[in-house]
Write a protein that holds these residues in place. Structure first.
Motif, PDB file in Angstrom:
ATOM      1  N   THR A 119      46.312  23.293  -9.498  1.00 14.23           N
ATOM      2  CA  THR A 119      45.474  24.064  -9.648  1.00 14.23           C
ATOM      3  C   THR A 119      44.964  24.982  -8.038  1.00 14.23           C
ATOM      4  OG1 THR A 119      44.236  22.813 -11.083  1.00 14.23           O
ATOM      5  CG2 THR A 119      42.735  24.341 -10.058  1.00 14.23           C
ATOM      6  N   ALA A 120      45.024  24.391  -7.179  1.00  8.30           N
ATOM      7  CA  ALA A 120      44.881  24.774  -5.769  1.00  8.30           C
ATOM      8  C   ALA A 120      46.159  25.800  -5.396  1.00  8.30           C
ATOM      9  CB  ALA A 120      44.564  23.721  -4.613  1.00  8.30           C
ATOM     10  N   TYR A 121      47.267  25.351  -5.609  1.00  2.55           N
ATOM     11  CA  TYR A 121      48.520  25.945  -5.376  1.00  2.55           C
ATOM     12  C   TYR A 121      48.527  27.372  -6.144  1.00  2.55           C
ATOM     13  CZ  TYR A 121      53.563  27.130  -5.141  1.00  2.55           C
ATOM     14  OH  TYR A 121      54.647  27.664  -4.793  1.00  2.55           O
ATOM     15  N   ILE A 122      48.126  27.437  -7.389  1.00  2.57           N
ATOM     16  CA  ILE A 122      48.128  28.555  -7.931  1.00  2.57           C
ATOM     17  C   ILE A 122      47.073  29.597  -7.238  1.00  2.57           C
ATOM     18  CG2 ILE A 122      47.461  29.699 -10.120  1.00  2.57           C
ATOM     19  CD1 ILE A 122      48.937  27.611 -11.661  1.00  2.57           C
ATOM     20  N   ALA A 123      45.986  28.993  -7.178  1.00  4.09           N
ATOM     21  CA  ALA A 123      44.803  29.880  -6.393  1.00  4.09           C
ATOM     22  C   ALA A 123      45.571  30.361  -5.200  1.00  4.09           C
ATOM     23  CB  ALA A 123      43.576  29.054  -5.989  1.00  4.09           C
ATOM     24  N   ILE A 159      43.077  37.667  -6.238  1.00  2.00           N
ATOM     25  CA  ILE A 159      41.886  37.160  -5.978  1.00  2.00           C
ATOM     26  C   ILE A 159      41.712  37.136  -4.543  1.00  2.00           C
ATOM     27  CG2 ILE A 159      41.617  35.996  -8.232  1.00  2.00           C
ATOM     28  CD1 ILE A 159      42.313  33.376  -6.513  1.00  2.00           C
ATOM     29  N   HIS A 160      40.330  37.164  -3.900  1.00  2.00           N
ATOM     30  CA  HIS A 160      40.147  37.017  -2.466  1.00  2.00           C
ATOM     31  C   HIS A 160      39.215  35.958  -2.457  1.00  2.00           C
ATOM     32  CE1 HIS A 160      41.245  41.197  -3.594  1.00  2.00           C
ATOM     33  NE2 HIS A 160      41.982  40.976  -2.748  1.00  2.00           N
ATOM     34  N   PRO A 161      39.423  35.537  -1.027  1.00  2.00           N
ATOM     35  CA  PRO A 161      38.302  34.286  -0.687  1.00  2.00           C
ATOM     36  C   PRO A 161      36.948  34.624  -0.710  1.00  2.00           C
ATOM     37  CG  PRO A 161      40.268  34.567   0.866  1.00  2.00           C
ATOM     38  CD  PRO A 161      40.271  35.718   0.165  1.00  2.00           C
ATOM     39  N   GLY A 162      36.619  35.762  -0.572  1.00  2.00           N
ATOM     40  CA  GLY A 162      35.222  36.450  -0.714  1.00  2.00           C
ATOM     41  C   GLY A 162      34.443  36.596  -1.845  1.00  2.00           C
ATOM     42  N   SER A 172      31.551  31.379  -3.948  1.00  2.00           N
ATOM     43  CA  SER A 172      32.772  32.103  -3.517  1.00  2.00           C
ATOM     44  C   SER A 172      34.190  31.223  -3.762  1.00  2.00           C
ATOM     45  CB  SER A 172      32.830  32.433  -1.992  1.00  2.00           C
ATOM     46  OG  SER A 172      32.928  31.064  -1.138  1.00  2.00           O
ATOM     47  N   VAL A 173      35.243  32.068  -4.054  1.00  2.00           N
ATOM     48  CA  VAL A 173      36.376  31.476  -4.249  1.00  2.00           C
ATOM     49  C   VAL A 173      36.823  30.458  -2.998  1.00  2.00           C
ATOM     50  CG1 VAL A 173      38.941  31.999  -4.043  1.00  2.00           C
ATOM     51  CG2 VAL A 173      37.391  33.461  -5.602  1.00  2.00           C
ATOM     52  N   ASP A 174      36.637  30.830  -1.538  1.00  2.00           N
ATOM     53  CA  ASP A 174      36.859  29.981  -0.801  1.00  2.00           C
ATOM     54  C   ASP A 174      36.103  28.893  -0.825  1.00  2.00           C
ATOM     55  OD1 ASP A 174      37.888  29.675   1.723  1.00  2.00           O
ATOM     56  OD2 ASP A 174      36.076  29.972   2.633  1.00  2.00           O
ATOM     57  N   ASP A 175      34.963  28.526  -1.183  1.00  2.00           N
ATOM     58  CA  ASP A 175      33.960  27.399  -1.249  1.00  2.00           C
ATOM     59  C   ASP A 175      34.488  26.504  -2.507  1.00  2.00           C
ATOM     60  OD1 ASP A 175      32.451  27.730   0.794  1.00  2.00           O
ATOM     61  OD2 ASP A 175      30.976  28.723  -0.380  1.00  2.00           O
ATOM     62  N   LEU A 176      34.975  27.330  -3.607  1.00  2.00           N
ATOM     63  CA  LEU A 176      35.566  26.603  -4.738  1.00  2.00           C
ATOM     64  C   LEU A 176      36.804  25.979  -4.208  1.00  2.00           C
ATOM     65  CD1 LEU A 176      34.894  29.091  -7.762  1.00  2.00           C
ATOM     66  CD2 LEU A 176      33.892  26.828  -7.079  1.00  2.00           C
ATOM     67  N   GLY A 222      36.439  18.426  -7.039  1.00  2.00           N
ATOM     68  CA  GLY A 222      35.414  18.749  -7.940  1.00  2.00           C
ATOM     69  C   GLY A 222      36.036  19.259  -9.329  1.00  2.00           C
ATOM     70  N   ASN A 223      35.765  18.553 -10.378  1.00  2.00           N
ATOM     71  CA  ASN A 223      36.524  18.947 -11.851  1.00  2.00           C
ATOM     72  C   ASN A 223      35.510  20.289 -11.986  1.00  2.00           C
ATOM     73  OD1 ASN A 223      38.024  16.754 -12.163  1.00  2.00           O
ATOM     74  ND2 ASN A 223      36.577  15.759 -13.279  1.00  2.00           N
ATOM     75  N   ASP A 224      34.078  20.400 -11.659  1.00  2.00           N
ATOM     76  CA  ASP A 224      33.673  21.669 -11.940  1.00  2.00           C
ATOM     77  C   ASP A 224      34.279  22.779 -11.259  1.00  2.00           C
ATOM     78  OD1 ASP A 224      32.952  20.457  -9.569  1.00  2.00           O
ATOM     79  OD2 ASP A 224      30.719  20.537  -9.800  1.00  2.00           O
ATOM     80  N   ALA A 225      34.625  22.716  -9.877  1.00  2.00           N
ATOM     81  CA  ALA A 225      35.189  23.731  -9.193  1.00  2.00           C
ATOM     82  C   ALA A 225      36.648  24.071  -9.807  1.00  2.00           C
ATOM     83  CB  ALA A 225      35.349  23.173  -7.624  1.00  2.00           C
ATOM     84  N   SER A 226      37.127  23.222 -10.148  1.00  2.00           N
ATOM     85  CA  SER A 226      38.704  23.414 -10.770  1.00  2.00           C
ATOM     86  C   SER A 226      38.569  24.265 -11.894  1.00  2.00           C
ATOM     87  CB  SER A 226      39.490  22.011 -11.121  1.00  2.00           C
ATOM     88  OG  SER A 226      39.525  21.245 -10.029  1.00  2.00           O
ATOM     89  N   ILE A 227      37.528  23.980 -12.808  1.00  2.11           N
ATOM     90  CA  ILE A 227      37.399  24.735 -13.986  1.00  2.11           C
ATOM     91  C   ILE A 227      36.909  26.090 -13.614  1.00  2.11           C
ATOM     92  CG2 ILE A 227      36.238  24.808 -16.286  1.00  2.11           C
ATOM     93  CD1 ILE A 227      36.484  21.999 -16.243  1.00  2.11           C
ATOM     94  N   ALA A 228      35.970  26.468 -12.741  1.00  2.00           N
ATOM     95  CA  ALA A 228      35.473  27.498 -12.411  1.00  2.00           C
ATOM     96  C   ALA A 228      36.619  28.543 -11.809  1.00  2.00           C
ATOM     97  CB  ALA A 228      34.354  27.450 -11.464  1.00  2.00           C
ATOM     98  N   MET A 229      37.503  27.671 -10.836  1.00  2.00           N
ATOM     99  CA  MET A 229      38.484  28.417 -10.349  1.00  2.00           C
ATOM    100  C   MET A 229      39.765  29.067 -11.576  1.00  2.00           C
ATOM    101  SD  MET A 229      39.928  29.428  -7.502  1.00  2.00           S
ATOM    102  CE  MET A 229      39.597  28.544  -6.050  1.00  2.00           C
ATOM    103  N   ALA A 230      39.984  28.348 -12.347  1.00  2.00           N
ATOM    104  CA  ALA A 230      40.844  28.398 -13.482  1.00  2.00           C
ATOM    105  C   ALA A 230      40.199  29.728 -14.589  1.00  2.00           C
ATOM    106  CB  ALA A 230      40.776  27.165 -14.338  1.00  2.00           C
ATOM    107  N   GLU A 231      39.164  29.662 -14.730  1.00  2.00           N
ATOM    108  CA  GLU A 231      38.426  30.549 -15.574  1.00  2.00           C
ATOM    109  C   GLU A 231      38.333  31.847 -14.690  1.00  2.00           C
ATOM    110  OE1 GLU A 231      35.290  27.937 -18.092  1.00  2.00           O
ATOM    111  OE2 GLU A 231      34.473  28.824 -16.396  1.00  2.00           O
ATOM    112  N   HIS A 232      38.342  31.978 -13.295  1.00  2.00           N
ATOM    113  CA  HIS A 232      38.221  33.050 -12.540  1.00  2.00           C
ATOM    114  C   HIS A 232      39.417  33.741 -12.634  1.00  2.00           C
ATOM    115  CE1 HIS A 232      36.863  35.902  -9.570  1.00  2.00           C
ATOM    116  NE2 HIS A 232      37.846  35.708  -8.700  1.00  2.00           N
ATOM    117  N   ILE A 233      40.273  32.924 -12.504  1.00  2.00           N
ATOM    118  CA  ILE A 233      41.686  33.551 -12.300  1.00  2.00           C
ATOM    119  C   ILE A 233      42.461  34.050 -13.746  1.00  2.00           C
ATOM    120  CG2 ILE A 233      44.252  32.787 -11.757  1.00  2.00           C
ATOM    121  CD1 ILE A 233      43.270  31.073  -9.750  1.00  2.00           C
TER     122      ILE A 233
END
Length: 385
Positions: A69-73, A82-85, A111-115, A124-135
């Protein structure tokens, strides 16, 4: 009394060592006993597997999933998609997901950076899903990206069904595959990789520690990720660098948080004690000029598409040499990326590793007289040897 299990394990250990450092295997003892379902020890520079037990067995990876998940981000940030901000609105699905949490709140923006920090450090499972949905718009669409990237990396025993690692019968990986992923993460972006060694992350008034206990015990350790479910047991992928040598250890299915740290530390200690890594060429390096016949140019620059490195028994690396062996007769046209020979790593007369030598530029056909003249030269060269 020697047990059959011990003999089987000893034979497997020597098989692995012979495959990676055949010419110097007698100098390396078998790895220590590791109390885990599966493990792999890998040299990060070369990708050579130095030791393993059931390294390709498919097992639940738990939160090691979040490495992908983080690698794809990271890749999406590198591509500028996407951007950190960027601010991400937290969905109800992300907020409601159980398990380990960053503790983001539904409807709030993060922010993407905080996630990114919340995924890696707080798991964080919550952060992972939020990142996935954003991407990707949805977690399901993001999972397609995860599986495509796993296939591209050569993770042959991996299939994802979610971005978090929550249990599912069709969600699995292997110690070998997670070591491959760790190597990709380390090489992708030094700034993002540095986050994996941060010991704490404060968010929403909650200061959570990184669950990788080795970060507190060994200054050489600088990542990567822990995982735990009842089904998976306690898992850890860790990397450490001492001098110019970096190792990756992936351990699946230990009995406790303390055990996964202790067993992983055993593997890393063994690797640094008994193996040396040597890098001959970095990715994209030009190795030599290769003569070209019937071309607009008399030669073409040749190089390598990936890092050329090997891991061998400690004390043996200085005995190795790298030789470029181009094709004896290279005739234009030559396209950039064409395989035009081999690079061999040798110890004496034994070939330890062989990789493709590729053209780093193109050479078009020469004019009519150049082609005729070179045809005559080639004729006489063939005639007289």
């Amino acid at each position: 009394m020697t047990t059959p299990h011990f003999l089987q394990r000893l034979a497997l250990s020597f098989t692995v060592l012979i495959a990676s450092v055949a010419w110097s295997a007698p100098l390396v003892p078998p790895p220590p006993e590791i109390a885990a379902k599966s493990y792999v020890l890998m040299d990060a520079a070369s990708g050579d597997v130095l030791a393993q037990h059931d390294g390709d067995t498919r097992l639940p990876p738990a939160s090691l999933t979040k490495m992908m998940t983080a690698y794809i981000a990271t890749l999406e940030m590198q591509r500028g998609r996407i951007h950190p901000g960027d601010m991400v609105t937290i969905s109800e699905k992300a907020w409601r997901t159980g398990g380990s949490k960053m503790f983001v709140e539904v409807g709030k923006q993060v922010s993407v950076d905080d996630l990114f920090h919340g995924i890696i450090i707080q798991s964080g499972n919550d952060a992972s899903i939020a990142m996935a949905e954003h991407i990707a718009g949805s977690e399901d669409a993001f999972v397609s990206l995860m599986n495509a990237e796993a296939q591209r990396l050569g993770m042959r025993n991996t299939h994802f069904t979610d971005a978090t690692g929550l249990p599912h019968p069709d969600h699995y990986s292997s110690a070998h595959d997670m070591a491959i992923l760790a190597r990709a993460i380390i090489n992708a972006d030094p700034a993002h990789y540095a986050i994996y060694k941060q010991k704490y992350f404060l968010w929403n008034g909650i200061n959570q520690p990184n669950r990788n206990l080795l970060l507190w015990r060994d200054d050489a350790v600088d990542g990567l990720k822990t995982g735990h479910t009842e089904e998976a047991g306690y898992c850890l992928v860790a990397s450490a660098k001492r001098g110019n040598e970096r190792l990756i250890a992936a351990v699946f299915g230990t009995d406790s948080e303390a055990a996964r740290a202790a067993e992983t530390a055993k593997l890393l200690t063994y690797g640094f004690r008994f193996f040396d890594s040597r890098t001959f060429y970095n990715k994209g390096a030009v190795v030599t000029d290769v003569p070209v016949w019937k071309g607009a140019a008399r030669s073409v620059k040749a190089g390598v598409n990936d890092v050329v490195a090997v891991s061998v028994a400690a004390g043996e690396a200085d005995k190795l040499v790298a030789l470029a062996i181009p094709k004896p007769t290279l005739i234009a046209p030559v396209k950039q990326g064409d395989v035009i020979g081999k690079v061999e790593i040798r110890a004496g007369d034994k070939v330890i590793k062989q990789v493709d030598l590729v053209a780093t530029e193109s050479v078009e056909q020469g004019g009519f007289f150049r082609r005729i003249w070179d045809s005559i030269r080639l004729f006489f060269r063939g005639l007289f040897g």
